[in-house]
Write an enzyme that holds these catalytic residues in place. Sequence first.
Site, PDB file in Angstrom:
ATOM      1  CD  GLN A  21      -2.850   0.821   1.984  1.00 54.86           C
ATOM      2  OE1 GLN A  21      -3.195   2.046   2.408  1.00 54.86           O
ATOM      3  NE2 GLN A  21      -3.476  -0.228   2.949  1.00 54.86           N
ATOM      4  CB  THR A  78      14.192  -7.516 -10.751  1.00 56.30           C
ATOM      5  OG1 THR A  78      13.723  -7.120  -9.838  1.00 56.30           O
ATOM      6  CG2 THR A  78      13.506  -6.470 -11.707  1.00 56.30           C
ATOM      7  CE  LYS A  79      16.258 -11.172  -6.011  1.00 61.39           C
ATOM      8  NZ  LYS A  79      15.896 -12.250  -4.084  1.00 61.39           N
ATOM      9  CG  PHE A 101      11.089  -3.771  -3.110  1.00 62.08           C
ATOM     10  CD1 PHE A 101      10.192  -4.825  -2.955  1.00 62.08           C
ATOM     11  CD2 PHE A 101      12.342  -3.454  -3.759  1.00 62.08           C
ATOM     12  CE1 PHE A 101       9.686  -4.765  -4.691  1.00 62.08           C
ATOM     13  CE2 PHE A 101      11.070  -3.538  -5.499  1.00 62.08           C
ATOM     14  CZ  PHE A 101      10.405  -4.587  -4.903  1.00 62.08           C
ATOM     15  CE1 TYR A 143       3.213  -6.265   4.826  1.00 64.96           C
ATOM     16  CE2 TYR A 143       4.261  -7.300   6.557  1.00 64.96           C
ATOM     17  CZ  TYR A 143       3.581  -7.545   5.102  1.00 64.96           C
ATOM     18  OH  TYR A 143       4.075  -8.240   4.259  1.00 64.96           O
ATOM     19  CD  GLU A 144      -1.857   1.657   8.466  1.00 60.36           C
ATOM     20  OE1 GLU A 144      -2.306   2.493   7.298  1.00 60.36           O
ATOM     21  OE2 GLU A 144      -1.346   2.487   8.964  1.00 60.36           O
ATOM     22  CG  ASP A 173       0.276   0.128   4.910  1.00 65.47           C
ATOM     23  OD1 ASP A 173       1.022   0.622   4.753  1.00 65.47           O
ATOM     24  OD2 ASP A 173      -0.932  -0.539   4.617  1.00 65.47           O
ATOM     25  N   GLY A 252      -7.965  19.963  19.910  1.00 63.23           N
ATOM     26  CA  GLY A 252      -7.231  20.749  20.198  1.00 63.23           C
ATOM     27  C   GLY A 252      -8.222  21.976  21.014  1.00 63.23           C
ATOM     28  N   GLY A 253      -8.609  23.081  21.289  1.00 66.31           N
ATOM     29  CA  GLY A 253      -9.173  23.103  22.460  1.00 66.31           C
ATOM     30  C   GLY A 253     -10.336  23.664  22.915  1.00 66.31           C
ATOM     31  CD  GLU A 278     -15.476  29.385  25.928  1.00 62.63           C
ATOM     32  OE1 GLU A 278     -15.763  28.287  26.392  1.00 62.63           O
ATOM     33  OE2 GLU A 278     -15.014  29.801  26.978  1.00 62.63           O
ATOM     34  CD  GLN A 279     -14.759  30.338  18.589  1.00 59.49           C
ATOM     35  OE1 GLN A 279     -14.266  29.581  19.791  1.00 59.49           O
ATOM     36  NE2 GLN A 279     -14.084  29.796  17.400  1.00 59.49           N
TER      37      GLN A 279
HETATM   38  N1  CAO Z   1      11.862  -9.875  -9.830  1.00 56.92           N
HETATM   39  C1  CAO Z   1      12.475 -10.573  -8.588  1.00 56.92           C
HETATM   40  N2  CAO Z   1      12.758 -10.799  -7.669  1.00 56.92           N
HETATM   41  C2  CAO Z   1      11.658  -9.185  -6.998  1.00 56.92           C
HETATM   42  C3  CAO Z   1      10.785  -8.800  -7.997  1.00 56.92           C
HETATM   43  C4  CAO Z   1      10.996  -8.414  -8.815  1.00 56.92           C
HETATM   44  N3  CAO Z   1      10.909  -7.962  -9.547  1.00 56.92           N
HETATM   45  N4  CAO Z   1      10.563  -7.412  -6.531  1.00 56.92           N
HETATM   46  C5  CAO Z   1      11.073  -8.056  -5.909  1.00 56.92           C
HETATM   47  N5  CAO Z   1      11.545  -8.668  -5.645  1.00 56.92           N
HETATM   48  C6  CAO Z   1      12.390  -9.513  -4.771  1.00 56.92           C
HETATM   49  C7  CAO Z   1      12.607  -8.575  -3.605  1.00 56.92           C
HETATM   50  O1  CAO Z   1      13.891  -8.211  -4.326  1.00 56.92           O
HETATM   51  C8  CAO Z   1      12.832  -9.278  -2.098  1.00 56.92           C
HETATM   52  O2  CAO Z   1      14.575 -10.164  -2.683  1.00 56.92           O
HETATM   53  P1  CAO Z   1      15.517 -10.333  -1.121  1.00 56.92           P
HETATM   54  O3  CAO Z   1      14.591 -10.830  -0.364  1.00 56.92           O
HETATM   55  O4  CAO Z   1      15.765 -11.613  -1.673  1.00 56.92           O
HETATM   56  O5  CAO Z   1      16.339  -9.470  -1.288  1.00 56.92           O
HETATM   57  C9  CAO Z   1      12.269 -10.207  -1.962  1.00 56.92           C
HETATM   58  O6  CAO Z   1      11.526  -9.632  -3.553  1.00 56.92           O
HETATM   59  C10 CAO Z   1      10.718  -9.892  -0.925  1.00 56.92           C
HETATM   60  O7  CAO Z   1      10.813  -8.224  -1.082  1.00 56.92           O
HETATM   61  P2  CAO Z   1       9.365  -7.649  -0.429  1.00 56.92           P
HETATM   62  O8  CAO Z   1      10.271  -6.789   0.338  1.00 56.92           O
HETATM   63  O9  CAO Z   1       8.323  -7.277  -1.066  1.00 56.92           O
HETATM   64  O10 CAO Z   1       9.561  -8.552   1.035  1.00 56.92           O
HETATM   65  P3  CAO Z   1       8.375  -9.394   2.238  1.00 56.92           P
HETATM   66  O11 CAO Z   1       7.425  -9.726   1.138  1.00 56.92           O
HETATM   67  O12 CAO Z   1       9.169 -10.215   2.520  1.00 56.92           O
HETATM   68  O13 CAO Z   1       7.893  -7.898   2.703  1.00 56.92           O
HETATM   69  C11 CAO Z   1       7.114  -5.489   3.316  1.00 56.92           C
HETATM   70  C12 CAO Z   1       7.095  -7.107   2.211  1.00 56.92           C
HETATM   71  C13 CAO Z   1       5.862  -4.740   2.730  1.00 56.92           C
HETATM   72  C14 CAO Z   1       7.632  -6.149   5.072  1.00 56.92           C
HETATM   73  C15 CAO Z   1       8.472  -4.858   2.995  1.00 56.92           C
HETATM   74  O14 CAO Z   1       8.487  -5.260   2.055  1.00 56.92           O
HETATM   75  C16 CAO Z   1       8.921  -3.997   3.757  1.00 56.92           C
HETATM   76  O15 CAO Z   1       8.930  -4.131   5.156  1.00 56.92           O
HETATM   77  N6  CAO Z   1       9.012  -2.694   3.241  1.00 56.92           N
HETATM   78  C17 CAO Z   1       8.537  -1.961   4.056  1.00 56.92           C
HETATM   79  C18 CAO Z   1       7.762  -0.473   4.480  1.00 56.92           C
HETATM   80  C19 CAO Z   1       6.903  -0.424   3.739  1.00 56.92           C
HETATM   81  O16 CAO Z   1       6.367  -0.288   2.801  1.00 56.92           O
HETATM   82  N7  CAO Z   1       5.868  -1.762   4.344  1.00 56.92           N
HETATM   83  C20 CAO Z   1       4.423  -1.089   4.142  1.00 56.92           C
HETATM   84  C21 CAO Z   1       4.129  -2.111   3.374  1.00 56.92           C
HETATM   85  S1  CAO Z   1       1.698  -1.514   3.190  1.00 56.92           S
HETATM   86  O17 CAO Z   1       1.457  -2.439   4.106  1.00 56.92           O
END
Ligand code: CAO
Length: 426
Positions: A21, A78-79, A101, A143-144, A173, A252-253, A278-279
């Site tokens: 989000q 992208t890996k 990420f 997360y949120e 978020d 607030g007030g 108040e007013q």
């Molecule tokens: N191709 C290949 N790999 C990809 C990719 C793509 N197109 N897009 C993402 N990935 C990979 C990432 O490189 C990552 O790999 P590694 O862990 O091996 O380095 C992996 O996918 C997971 O990424 P992620 O960040 O989505 O991981 P997650 O699901 O474990 O965590 C979250 C999710 C939200 C907890 C974490 O991303 C986070 O803390 N983000 C920062 C704070 C944030 O924005 N949180 C709010 C989210 S909204 O509630």
Amino acid sequence: MAATATAPLAGIKVIDFTGVQAGPACTQMMAWFGADVLKVERVTGGDVTRHQLRDIPNTDALYFTMLNSNKRSLAINTKTPEGLEVMEKLIREADVLVENFAPGAMDRMGLSWEHIHELNPRLIFGSVKGFNDESPWKDLKVYENVAQCAGGAASTTGFWDGPPTVSAAALGDSNTGMHLLIGLLTALLAREKTGVGQKVSVSMQDAVLNLCRVKLRDQERLEKVGYLEEYPQYPNGTFTDTVPRGGNAGGGGQPGWVLKCKGWQDDPNAYIYFTIQEQNWEKTCQAIEKPEWVDDPAYATATARQPHIFDIFADIEKWLADKTKYEAVGILRTFDVPCAPVLSMKEIAEDPALRASGTVVEVQQQGRGTFLTVGSPIKFSDYTPAITGAPLLGEHSTAVLSDLGYTADQIANFQVAHVIADPAEH
Ligand code: CAO
């Protein structure tokens, strides 16, 4: 996608490397304002929200469609070396790249800020993390609700005799996404002068705290005087050394509270928020048919009212007992009392005024028909965003790669090697 030539951000290319989000809310708004936003997603499944809380089998969830409208989608791994090469080509051409990420993921992928800056010094790099770089918790995934707890919102929300409580509003978020958007637009303006892009980072803890500014104000006041006069704990309750939860008290007030209206026994939302300004005390007394309170020394000033403020609210509830929340607000507004009905999500979804203003919009979505979403809360005099559907996973992969100069054969090979997703798989 819906951008017109006059759209404020027309011509701005955004790589939307975000999920869930916080990041998507930011880039969606850029898309509404005319930027070309390309969502880059994993080949398997894409953004996790496509699958979370689905209401129709095999159809992208509302969680996804409501945060990714007006975007295009490239599904690419992208890996892989090929996928990374595509990313680097996109970066060379883009104005903005946004990611949210887990900490370190961009570096692990070979896309550190330093490398991105080298590839395209004009590019602005937006990054959301749970905590900022100085935090001992900077390595945490967030997360949120985690952010709401760390940012001071939960400890100050709820009732004094209950636990810390999170808000339904996405303070962690979407709020962080909006903060990031402000940062990105500021960096775009700065680039006009310097010609150089910069990294813009926003942590969710910081963004929540920014909205809890008045609670930090209260902490400082509490330390100075030992009490907080506008909180329900004053003057009959007790204070500790930290800001307490104030229930529905006005921040607030101006004291206020959520008050019962006709039908509250059966309808969980038959309430209004009532503010004692108040007013406006004299007119408030007239509105609630208590003219004798205007000059009564026990009622005439805020200081006199505070010790028995809940008795006053109880008396106002007696006045409200035979009025629906809409009838009550209809009367109170004529006496300038700041108030509103407590609206349910059902009422909001059906509200004709919110529809007319484009704040609630119905959007066409492939495979779904239409869905309801929150449109732009920001209104321009010369621009109205046209909200379109969200992309299917990888819907624009082929077009994007061919724009980057890849041949049909190369693209077909990418599919075979799962560098990009085969559209037939979706
Ligand atoms: N191709 C290949 N790999 C990809 C990719 C793509 N197109 N897009 C993402 N990935 C990979 C990432 O490189 C990552 O790999 P590694 O862990 O091996 O380095 C992996 O996918 C997971 O990424 P992620 O960040 O989505 O991981 P997650 O699901 O474990 O965590 C979250 C999710 C939200 C907890 C974490 O991303 C986070 O803390 N983000 C920062 C704070 C944030 O924005 N949180 C709010 C989210 S909204 O509630």
